[in-house]
Design a protein around this motif. Sequence first.
Motif, short mmCIF file in Angstrom:
data_model
loop_
_atom_site.label_atom_id
_atom_site.label_comp_id
_atom_site.label_asym_id
_atom_site.label_seq_id
_atom_site.Cartn_x
_atom_site.Cartn_y
_atom_site.Cartn_z
N MET A 160 -3.17 8.77 -3.80
CA MET A 160 -2.92 9.76 -2.77
C MET A 160 -1.97 9.27 -1.71
N PRO A 161 -1.61 8.01 -1.67
CA PRO A 161 -0.75 7.57 -0.58
C PRO A 161 0.58 8.34 -0.54
N ILE A 162 0.73 9.15 0.50
CA ILE A 162 1.97 9.91 0.69
C ILE A 162 2.44 9.69 2.12
N LEU A 163 3.71 9.33 2.25
CA LEU A 163 4.34 9.05 3.53
C LEU A 163 5.61 9.88 3.62
N GLU A 164 5.81 10.53 4.76
CA GLU A 164 7.02 11.32 4.97
C GLU A 164 7.71 10.85 6.25
N PHE A 165 9.00 10.56 6.11
CA PHE A 165 9.83 10.25 7.26
C PHE A 165 10.69 11.47 7.58
N HIS A 166 10.88 11.74 8.85
CA HIS A 166 11.78 12.80 9.30
C HIS A 166 12.89 12.12 10.08
N LEU A 167 14.10 12.22 9.53
CA LEU A 167 15.26 11.52 10.08
C LEU A 167 16.40 12.50 10.33
N VAL A 168 17.27 12.14 11.24
CA VAL A 168 18.46 12.95 11.49
C VAL A 168 19.53 12.50 10.51
N SER B 229 7.09 1.86 0.69
CA SER B 229 6.25 2.02 -0.51
C SER B 229 5.45 0.76 -0.77
N GLN B 230 6.12 -0.39 -0.69
CA GLN B 230 5.43 -1.65 -0.94
C GLN B 230 4.37 -1.94 0.12
N LEU B 231 4.71 -1.69 1.39
CA LEU B 231 3.74 -1.90 2.47
C LEU B 231 2.50 -1.02 2.26
N SER C 170 -3.56 -0.44 -3.30
CA SER C 170 -3.40 0.68 -4.23
C SER C 170 -2.30 0.36 -5.22
N PRO C 171 -2.44 0.79 -6.46
CA PRO C 171 -1.32 0.62 -7.39
C PRO C 171 -0.08 1.34 -6.85
N ILE C 172 1.07 0.69 -6.94
CA ILE C 172 2.30 1.27 -6.42
C ILE C 172 2.62 2.60 -7.10
N GLU C 173 2.12 2.80 -8.30
CA GLU C 173 2.37 4.04 -9.03
C GLU C 173 1.79 5.26 -8.31
N ARG C 174 0.81 5.05 -7.45
CA ARG C 174 0.20 6.16 -6.71
C ARG C 174 0.99 6.54 -5.45
N VAL C 175 1.87 5.67 -5.02
CA VAL C 175 2.55 5.83 -3.73
C VAL C 175 3.73 6.81 -3.86
N ARG C 176 3.83 7.71 -2.87
CA ARG C 176 4.95 8.65 -2.77
C ARG C 176 5.51 8.53 -1.35
N VAL C 177 6.81 8.29 -1.23
CA VAL C 177 7.46 8.21 0.09
C VAL C 177 8.69 9.10 0.05
N LEU C 178 8.81 9.97 1.05
CA LEU C 178 9.92 10.92 1.11
C LEU C 178 10.64 10.80 2.44
N ALA C 179 11.94 11.05 2.39
CA ALA C 179 12.73 11.13 3.62
C ALA C 179 13.25 12.56 3.73
#
Length: 147
Positions: A1-9, A26-28, A35-44
């Motif tokens: 479930m790890p999901i991280l979203e960055f909002h950038l200009v 993602s690695q952090l 958590s297995p890295i396969e579960r991680v989602r990071v979006l910009a």
Amino acid sequence: MPILEFHLVEKMHSDEQVAELLTASSQLYADVLKSPIERVRVLAHMHSAKHVAVAGKLVVDSSVDAPYFHFLVLEGRPLEECHQLLEGFSNLVVKILGTDRAYVRGGCWPIPPQYWAIGGMPASKLRLNEIQSRQASASLGDAVATT
């Protein structure tokens, strides 16, 4: 479930900087949550400087870089892990993007496992053993702290 979203200009940072932020974050995330890295989602999410205001001024007029992030964790995660991620993601934004720390904002949104789906199945069912193990560890930690 790890999901991280960055909002950038957009156009304030190079594609290479954004890519480094995504991969390092993602690695952090995987490391802190164990958590297995396969579960991680990071979006910009990139926003036009005409569509972002900081301190009441459009970024197009002020050139202020003020990244914002938020991430999800299943409810029951130790508060210390959430704090490590808040600090760690902020540190990565400062280090990789060169943003003034005073302008970085971020938040952690805990989600009840029964309201999150993985492949269409509620996490409360799919990850039952992990959730119970986390709760048992937290209870043990509380018991040790009070003795």
